[in-house]
Design a protein around this motif. Structure first.
Motif, PDB file in Angstrom:
ATOM      1  N   ALA A   1      -1.162   4.790   4.167  1.00  0.00           N
ATOM      2  CA  ALA A   1      -1.975   3.675   4.669  1.00  0.00           C
ATOM      3  C   ALA A   1      -1.203   2.846   5.681  1.00  0.00           C
ATOM      4  O   ALA A   1      -1.734   2.450   6.724  1.00  0.00           O
ATOM      5  CB  ALA A   1      -2.438   2.801   3.511  1.00  0.00           C
ATOM      6  N   VAL A   2       0.065   2.575   5.379  1.00  0.00           N
ATOM      7  CA  VAL A   2       0.873   1.787   6.314  1.00  0.00           C
ATOM      8  C   VAL A   2       0.991   2.521   7.645  1.00  0.00           C
ATOM      9  O   VAL A   2       0.892   1.919   8.724  1.00  0.00           O
ATOM     10  CB  VAL A   2       2.260   1.503   5.712  1.00  0.00           C
TER      11      VAL A   2
ATOM     12  N   SER B   1      -4.684  -6.527   0.918  1.00  0.00           N
ATOM     13  CA  SER B   1      -4.867  -6.228   2.337  1.00  0.00           C
ATOM     14  C   SER B   1      -5.859  -7.233   2.911  1.00  0.00           C
ATOM     15  O   SER B   1      -6.555  -7.933   2.176  1.00  0.00           O
ATOM     16  CB  SER B   1      -5.376  -4.796   2.544  1.00  0.00           C
TER      17      SER B   1
ATOM     18  N   VAL C   1      -6.654  -4.524  10.820  1.00  0.00           N
ATOM     19  CA  VAL C   1      -6.381  -4.294   9.403  1.00  0.00           C
ATOM     20  C   VAL C   1      -4.926  -4.653   9.144  1.00  0.00           C
ATOM     21  O   VAL C   1      -4.022  -4.135   9.804  1.00  0.00           O
ATOM     22  CB  VAL C   1      -6.637  -2.830   9.001  1.00  0.00           C
TER      23      VAL C   1
ATOM     24  N   PHE D   1      -2.234   2.191   9.814  1.00  0.00           N
ATOM     25  CA  PHE D   1      -2.594   0.873  10.343  1.00  0.00           C
ATOM     26  C   PHE D   1      -1.450   0.172  11.072  1.00  0.00           C
ATOM     27  O   PHE D   1      -1.630  -0.951  11.548  1.00  0.00           O
ATOM     28  CB  PHE D   1      -3.159   0.012   9.220  1.00  0.00           C
TER      29      PHE D   1
ATOM     30  N   ALA E   1     -10.552  -0.078   2.489  1.00  0.00           N
ATOM     31  CA  ALA E   1      -9.527  -0.300   1.465  1.00  0.00           C
ATOM     32  C   ALA E   1      -9.465   0.864   0.486  1.00  0.00           C
ATOM     33  O   ALA E   1      -8.377   1.338   0.119  1.00  0.00           O
ATOM     34  CB  ALA E   1      -9.796  -1.613   0.724  1.00  0.00           C
TER      35      ALA E   1
ATOM     36  N   THR F   1      -1.936  -4.639   6.333  1.00  0.00           N
ATOM     37  CA  THR F   1      -1.563  -3.998   5.072  1.00  0.00           C
ATOM     38  C   THR F   1      -0.673  -4.907   4.235  1.00  0.00           C
ATOM     39  O   THR F   1       0.244  -4.448   3.568  1.00  0.00           O
ATOM     40  CB  THR F   1      -0.849  -2.667   5.350  1.00  0.00           C
TER      41      THR F   1
ATOM     42  N   PRO G   1       0.809  -1.222   0.000  1.00  0.00           N
ATOM     43  CA  PRO G   1       0.000   0.000   0.000  1.00  0.00           C
ATOM     44  C   PRO G   1       0.839   1.268   0.000  1.00  0.00           C
ATOM     45  O   PRO G   1       2.080   1.235  -0.024  1.00  0.00           O
ATOM     46  CB  PRO G   1      -0.799  -0.114   1.310  1.00  0.00           C
TER      47      PRO G   1
ATOM     48  N   LEU H   1      -5.357   1.384   0.610  1.00  0.00           N
ATOM     49  CA  LEU H   1      -4.802   0.049   0.855  1.00  0.00           C
ATOM     50  C   LEU H   1      -4.597  -0.673  -0.476  1.00  0.00           C
ATOM     51  O   LEU H   1      -5.236  -1.685  -0.767  1.00  0.00           O
ATOM     52  CB  LEU H   1      -5.722  -0.751   1.775  1.00  0.00           C
TER      53      LEU H   1
END
Length: 371
Positions: free
Chosen positions: A110-111, A270, A286, A114, A261, A288, A106, A266
């Motif tokens: 996003a990383v 994922s 969640v 999460f 997502a 990733t 991702p 994501l």
């Protein structure tokens, strides 16, 4: 004739030997060669790969990025599926692209969201996805206050690290005093509150835990494949209720998974997990990265690892609908080959060369059997 695709998995889970198998048995009949690296010489992914290396230990995230870039250049990697140091790697996506390597991972944003479960819960709650009540605790007094509040609301409290994966560190709080009941049978997740409080008060450093209700089954893990355009190409739920497992396309699970997502970037693979709080699904976690059980979707007639590699290469597979939902099944362990003691092993190009037999040990990877 299409050229081969060279894929690298770094320090991945043992169960991803099946991910590798599916890449080789792809419906495009495309040649795939797999490179694997790991810190454990007895990881079965090393034996399953065409080429393998032991990873150097003790590298900082920045130094690991340099190591990864060197691997990609020397090995001619087309698609890199990073698990270890994913955050540092995706921050250098442009450098990997310049080396000819696409990242199956991702966005950095996003990383970052999460990596921390508390940050993740706040973020998804802000877009309307239900989350369980939770408390972030670092001290014994904060733990006791959180447990008492949850118990007053009728919940059984549990805790887990705010950052972590795979259920490591998950425990369920009990008020029962420590007794032989805790020593009978196999070790379980239940720990008496007084022992946890005592351990925290004697600890030299604070912890970083989330305390929340013990959520009920079924657990539903939604595997998503999302393009860089933020459109989900595939979403299928895998259900877990005790030993029994199955599949679902119920929008109660898929709709919030798509929202997460698509809304948080994501991209690629994922895994978004839900459990029940009372009579409604709430977010559990969640991931990733590809789930260890992703290969189980082959029971629904789809090869998701290959679709993800195509997407990473810029070959849009389009929306993927499973042609059917497979029957209920369970997971059992089985033997997988391990490497001889010496590493690295390289792929043998000559058909006249015969490799020696590889010793077999039981591995933690699981095969699926119907129920």
């Amino acid at each position: 004739m299409l050229s081969r695709v060279r894929v690298w998995l770094n320090r991945t889970y043992a169960e991803n030997v099946f991910f590798m198998d599916q890449l080789r048995r792809n419906p495009s009949d495309r040649a795939v060669e797999i490179h694997a690296t790991h810190g454990d010489p007895d990881s079965p992914v090393l034996a399953a790969a065409d080429t393998a290396d032991l990873e150097p230990e003790g590298l900082s995230p920045a130094a690991y990025v340099e190591y990864a870039l060197d691997q990609c250049v020397r090995r001619g990697i087309d698609v890199f599926v990073p698990r270890l140091h994913q955050a540092a790697i995706v921050a250098h996506r442009a450098e990997f692209a310049a080396a000819g390597t696409a990242l199956l991972a991702p966005t950095p944003e996003a990383v970052a969201v999460f990596e921390d479960k508390a940050t993740a819960y706040e973020a998804v709650r802000s877009v309307g996805v239900p989350v369980p009540p939770w408390h972030r605790v670092r001290t014994a007094d904060e733990l006791v206050a959180a447990v008492e509040e949850l118990e007053a609301a009728g919940h059984r409290a549990c805790f887990k690290p705010a950052a972590g994966a795979g259920g490591v560190g998950f425990r369920v709080i009990t008020r029962s005093p420590f007794s032989l009941a805790h020593l009978n049978g196999f070790p379980g997740p239940y720990v008496p509150l007084d022992l946890v409080v005592d351990a925290l008060r004697r600890a030299e450093e604070p912890v970083d835990w989330l305390v929340m209700p013990r959520l009920e089954q079924p657990e539903v893990s939604v595997d998503c494949l999302t393009g860089p355009d933020n459109r989900v190409r595939l979403a299928v739920g895998r259900t877990k209720n005790g030993r029994r497992r199955g599949f679902t396309l119920d929008e109660r699970w898929l709709a919030p998974a798509r929202l997460i997502a698509e809304g948080f970037g994501l991209h690629h693979l994922s895994n978004i997990q839900f459990r029940m709080l009372g009579d409604r699904p709430v977010l559990l976690d969640v991931n990733t990265r590809p789930a260890g059980g992703l290969h189980q979707l082959s029971l629904c007639g789809v090869n998701v690892p290959w679709a993800a590699v195509r997407l990473a290469l810029g070959e849009d597979p389009g929306v993927i609908e499973p042609p059917f939902l497979g029957q209920d099944y369970t997971v059992v362990s089985g033997p997988r080959p391990l490497m001889p003691a010496a590493l690295p092993r390289q792929r043998v190009e000559s058909a006249d060369v015969v490799l020696p037999a590889v010793p077999v040990r039981a591995a933690s990877a699981g095969e699926v059997l119907p129920l």
